[in-house]
Design an enzyme around this catalytic site. Sequence first.
Site, PDB file in Angstrom:
ATOM      1  N   GLY A  73      11.881  -0.287   4.367  1.00 62.28           N
ATOM      2  CA  GLY A  73      10.740  -1.142   4.043  1.00 62.28           C
ATOM      3  C   GLY A  73      10.667  -2.364   4.926  1.00 62.28           C
ATOM      4  N   THR A  74      11.098  -3.487   4.377  1.00 61.79           N
ATOM      5  CA  THR A  74      11.009  -4.773   5.055  1.00 61.79           C
ATOM      6  C   THR A  74      11.585  -4.757   6.475  1.00 61.79           C
ATOM      7  OG1 THR A  74      11.077  -5.904   2.932  1.00 61.79           O
ATOM      8  CG2 THR A  74      11.709  -7.201   4.843  1.00 61.79           C
ATOM      9  N   ASN A 106       2.440   3.969  -7.860  1.00 58.86           N
ATOM     10  CA  ASN A 106       2.896   2.573  -7.881  1.00 58.86           C
ATOM     11  C   ASN A 106       2.506   1.950  -9.216  1.00 58.86           C
ATOM     12  OD1 ASN A 106       3.487  -0.084  -7.521  1.00 58.86           O
ATOM     13  ND2 ASN A 106       2.108  -0.407  -5.797  1.00 58.86           N
ATOM     14  N   ILE A 118      13.878   1.258  -5.478  1.00 56.96           N
ATOM     15  CA  ILE A 118      13.190   0.409  -6.421  1.00 56.96           C
ATOM     16  C   ILE A 118      12.012  -0.279  -5.736  1.00 56.96           C
ATOM     17  CG2 ILE A 118      15.201  -0.143  -7.840  1.00 56.96           C
ATOM     18  CD1 ILE A 118      15.557  -2.717  -6.170  1.00 56.96           C
ATOM     19  N   LYS A 145       7.192   5.340  -9.031  1.00 55.92           N
ATOM     20  CA  LYS A 145       7.944   4.257  -8.398  1.00 55.92           C
ATOM     21  C   LYS A 145       8.216   3.167  -9.421  1.00 55.92           C
ATOM     22  CE  LYS A 145       8.038   1.237  -4.407  1.00 55.92           C
ATOM     23  NZ  LYS A 145       7.449   0.982  -3.095  1.00 55.92           N
ATOM     24  N   ALA A 154       3.558 -11.953  -1.883  1.00 61.40           N
ATOM     25  CA  ALA A 154       2.532 -11.825  -2.917  1.00 61.40           C
ATOM     26  C   ALA A 154       1.241 -11.444  -2.212  1.00 61.40           C
ATOM     27  CB  ALA A 154       2.367 -13.131  -3.685  1.00 61.40           C
ATOM     28  N   ILE A 155       1.153 -10.162  -1.864  1.00 61.07           N
ATOM     29  CA  ILE A 155      -0.003  -9.671  -1.110  1.00 61.07           C
ATOM     30  C   ILE A 155      -1.131  -9.314  -2.077  1.00 61.07           C
ATOM     31  CG2 ILE A 155      -0.793  -7.952   0.589  1.00 61.07           C
ATOM     32  CD1 ILE A 155       1.576  -9.433   1.679  1.00 61.07           C
ATOM     33  N   GLY A 156      -0.779  -8.691  -3.178  1.00 59.00           N
ATOM     34  CA  GLY A 156      -1.804  -8.244  -4.112  1.00 59.00           C
ATOM     35  C   GLY A 156      -2.476  -6.946  -3.682  1.00 59.00           C
ATOM     36  N   CYS A 182       1.830  -2.352 -11.350  1.00 58.65           N
ATOM     37  CA  CYS A 182       0.498  -2.940 -11.334  1.00 58.65           C
ATOM     38  C   CYS A 182       0.170  -3.439 -12.732  1.00 58.65           C
ATOM     39  CB  CYS A 182      -0.548  -1.879 -10.965  1.00 58.65           C
ATOM     40  SG  CYS A 182      -0.544  -1.396  -9.257  1.00 58.65           S
TER      41      CYS A 182
HETATM   42  C1  LIG Z   1       4.901  -6.918   2.346  1.00 58.39           C
HETATM   43  C2  LIG Z   1       5.221  -5.816   1.391  1.00 58.39           C
HETATM   44  C3  LIG Z   1       4.197  -5.025   0.863  1.00 58.39           C
HETATM   45  C4  LIG Z   1       4.479  -4.003  -0.031  1.00 58.39           C
HETATM   46  N1  LIG Z   1       3.454  -3.245  -0.521  1.00 58.39           N
HETATM   47  C5  LIG Z   1       3.714  -2.238  -1.391  1.00 58.39           C
HETATM   48  C6  LIG Z   1       2.670  -1.416  -1.899  1.00 58.39           C
HETATM   49  O1  LIG Z   1       1.501  -1.565  -1.563  1.00 58.39           O
HETATM   50  N2  LIG Z   1       3.006  -0.438  -2.772  1.00 58.39           N
HETATM   51  C7  LIG Z   1       4.298  -0.203  -3.168  1.00 58.39           C
HETATM   52  O2  LIG Z   1       4.531   0.714  -3.947  1.00 58.39           O
HETATM   53  N3  LIG Z   1       5.304  -0.961  -2.688  1.00 58.39           N
HETATM   54  C8  LIG Z   1       5.046  -1.971  -1.818  1.00 58.39           C
HETATM   55  N4  LIG Z   1       6.095  -2.729  -1.333  1.00 58.39           N
HETATM   56  C9  LIG Z   1       7.458  -2.460  -1.776  1.00 58.39           C
HETATM   57  C10 LIG Z   1       8.204  -1.601  -0.761  1.00 58.39           C
HETATM   58  O3  LIG Z   1       7.584  -0.343  -0.628  1.00 58.39           O
HETATM   59  C11 LIG Z   1       9.676  -1.397  -1.151  1.00 58.39           C
HETATM   60  O4  LIG Z   1       9.727  -0.618  -2.316  1.00 58.39           O
HETATM   61  C12 LIG Z   1      10.431  -2.670  -1.403  1.00 58.39           C
HETATM   62  O5  LIG Z   1      10.022  -3.667  -0.494  1.00 58.39           O
HETATM   63  C13 LIG Z   1      11.946  -2.495  -1.313  1.00 58.39           C
HETATM   64  O6  LIG Z   1      12.337  -2.044  -0.054  1.00 58.39           O
HETATM   65  P1  LIG Z   1      12.798  -3.000   1.171  1.00 58.39           P
HETATM   66  O7  LIG Z   1      13.797  -3.948   0.628  1.00 58.39           O
HETATM   67  O8  LIG Z   1      13.356  -2.068   2.187  1.00 58.39           O
HETATM   68  O9  LIG Z   1      11.560  -3.675   1.632  1.00 58.39           O
HETATM   69  C14 LIG Z   1       5.820  -3.749  -0.418  1.00 58.39           C
HETATM   70  C15 LIG Z   1       6.840  -4.535   0.115  1.00 58.39           C
HETATM   71  C16 LIG Z   1       6.571  -5.548   1.014  1.00 58.39           C
HETATM   72  C17 LIG Z   1       7.705  -6.362   1.563  1.00 58.39           C
END
Ligand SMILES: Cc1cc2nc3c(=O)[nH]c(=O)nc-3n(C[C@H](O)[C@H](O)[C@H](O)COP(=O)(O)O)c2cc1C
Lengths: 322, 315
Positions: free
Chosen positions: A282-283, A142, A207, A181, A84-86, A145
């Site tokens: 991502g992660t 994105n 997703i 997205k 939950a970064i926001g 929001c």
């Molecule tokens: C810490 C963190 C921050 C994220 N920040 C954003 C963001 O700013 N904008 C966005 O569209 N997605 C954000 N995501 C979502 C990722 O881009 C991604 O769509 C999602 O985590 C699924 O992929 P993963 O399972 O490989 O992480 C964030 C994910 C994580 C874990």
Amino acid sequence: MTIRRATKPPPEENSTDLSVKLGTLELKNPILVASGTYGAGQEGAEFVDLASLGGLIVKSMTLSSWRGKPPPRMCETPSGMLNAIGIQNKGVDHFVQEDYPWLRKRGVTVIASVAGNTVDEFVRVTDKLRTAAQQISALEVNISCPNLEDRDNMFAHSPEATAEVVEGVKASMPRRPVFAKLSPNVTSLTEIAEAALEAGADGLSLINTVFGMSIDVETRRPKLAGTVGGLSGPAIRPVAVRAIHEIHQAFPHVPIIGQGGVGSAADALELMLAGASAVAVGTMNFVNPRSPIQVAKGIADYMRRHGVDSVADLVGAVKLEG
Amino acid sequence: MTLLMGTGEVLSHKKYGEHYHALTIVAPEIGESVRPGQFVNIQCGEGTAHILRRPFSVYRVHKRGGWASTIEIVFDIRGPGTKHLSSLRAHASVDLVGPLGRGFAMPSKRAHCLLVGGGIGSAPLFFLADELRNEGHRVDVILGARTAGLLLNQIDARRLASVCRICTEDGSAGETGRVTDLLEETMERCKTEIVYTCGPHPMLAAVSRVAMDRDLPVQTAVEELMACGYGVCMTCVMPLRQKRHGGKEAEAEYVYARSCTEGPVFDGSQVIWDGTTPSSTEAVSVDQSELSPAGMPTRHDFPPEPADEHAPPGN
Ligand SMILES: Cc1cc2nc3c(=O)[nH]c(=O)nc-3n(C[C@H](O)[C@H](O)[C@H](O)COP(=O)(O)O)c2cc1C
Ligand SMILES: Cc1cc2nc3c(=O)[nH]c(=O)nc-3n(C[C@H](O)[C@H](O)[C@H](O)COP(=O)(O)OP(=O)(O)OC[C@H]3O[C@@H](n4cnc5c(N)ncnc54)[C@H](O)[C@@H]3O)c2cc1C
Ligand code: FES
């Protein structure tokens, strides 16, 4: 002892052609990094040559800087994590003045992620990108929001709000491919996808994180200060595969950037076979910032092994019958 | 700074007391460049059950030149990650990234330094004490824990310090009480000029406050939950007071700074520790193991979410 200098990654010996087209967006390979998991590249550059990535989707940017949510902002969960970064970010002006020139100089394929609380904010961020960051390769919108004009409902949860944002962004920067997205936390993904496409989206990113919550049973408090967060990592990969499959079946010609729990070539291939033309890590970048490079290499190996000439031949190639 | 990522070989596994495990890892390039207060991020086990790396302060460094330098980490078993590490023996390999973060600022001229550590949080202070002594500074130490078994290596603490004060809450070793009870008296006696501290948040808050009351610089090392450890995820933030234009500080003005890159060592006077900073006489726990198994204290008393932005639940 095999500690290597992070700045000197081993040379790649990839002869396989990994290039791929998502509509008008041409990528040298199908492996990107997902928004919010690689910042704007500076930190990752310690470990990889950013220009060798298929592309870098930068952290979502808003009109002015956002401070983000109070800590604790994350907790680990089985095979994943909640965050939950926001959308803590320094705002679009900082991006165009600092990050964008830095990325340009290094020849990085940049996809800008746009966020906001009103349609107008999305459009004004895009306006600034059109004026000051013309060479970005694509936009990702994105829409996960809260919409201030609709009692904080997420744009991504309403076909109308999704369409308004996409239309506004597309009108502001018509010459760049726009990827909407989508959030998996909806009843009908196809309905939202259709709204985005009709509004002019060139492609879809699937997703975003899955809503989740975790409670510390000793203190009986939520583990995140924000109470609810977004689940990511290998835990959500099946959710991503299903979402991509559904949308690819419904809109076979629409390019999809798959994301959700990818850390290896096999993971990425799963999303591609379901219908993704490109895949974002991502992660798993948190664990291994070099994983996008390793995933791309693994896909080349797979293509050689399976006699596949073009990445495009893998997209949606899941065998459903027979 | 050059970050390194690769595998190091475990040279030895030993225990400090009945509680703490220590791993010495051959990691020459990290060993040669790491500074006190910096940390390494270690992958703890295979598979994807627990995906994230675990951060550990560098406890000791043995520079042996060439390809032999080692780093040592100490930890107590908290959960699956530390349990896995405690099972490693000589010749096992560990996947690590480091050196990460910004370490302790060193005194610009010869100084009397007071190092205040609570429980396992004392780990980075040993490396710091070594370096401070090498540079000719005076080192005094206050080491505290809930009970004797949770004091980290008091033998070395006594050896390194000019004045070393030990305290436990249950009185099983040293004086009875908390580190903060001894703080002002020790500062007075040792003519302390700089304070360094690492441990649980309430302790850092209290130590910072006492130091600030005396106009002493205070360097605090925090341990926030980290997902990436190298600055990309924004999970590890601490609220820092921000100076307004013109230099006047306002409580309301703060930023969230990443503790993995802008920290983990922060100027204690810049950190907004809680809504209400505890006074030095209030009960302050110095035992980090208290955080477990109940987990991290969820600090919902941090500054509230700003009203002008409506951030999504995740990301
Ligand atoms: C810490 C963190 C921050 C994220 N920040 C954003 C963001 O700013 N904008 C966005 O569209 N997605 C954000 N995501 C979502 C990722 O881009 C991604 O769509 C999602 O985590 C699924 O992929 P993963 O399972 O490989 O992480 C964030 C994910 C994580 C874990
Ligand atoms: C910069 C930094 C330096 C650190 N140095 C050391 C060190 O030298 N020695 C040491 O033993 N530990 C240190 N820690 C804490 C260490 O990272 C955690 O103990 C470890 O991640 C626990 O992993 P686990 O899988 O064993 O337990 P988990 O199951 O992940 O956690 C067990 C319990 O500990 C809590 N916890 C997890 N991470 C932290 C943390 N960062 N701070 C406080 N509580 C936490 C969890 O909320 C949970 O309740 C440091 C942390 C940071 C950020
Ligand atoms: S842990 Fe990821 S930014 Fe600090």
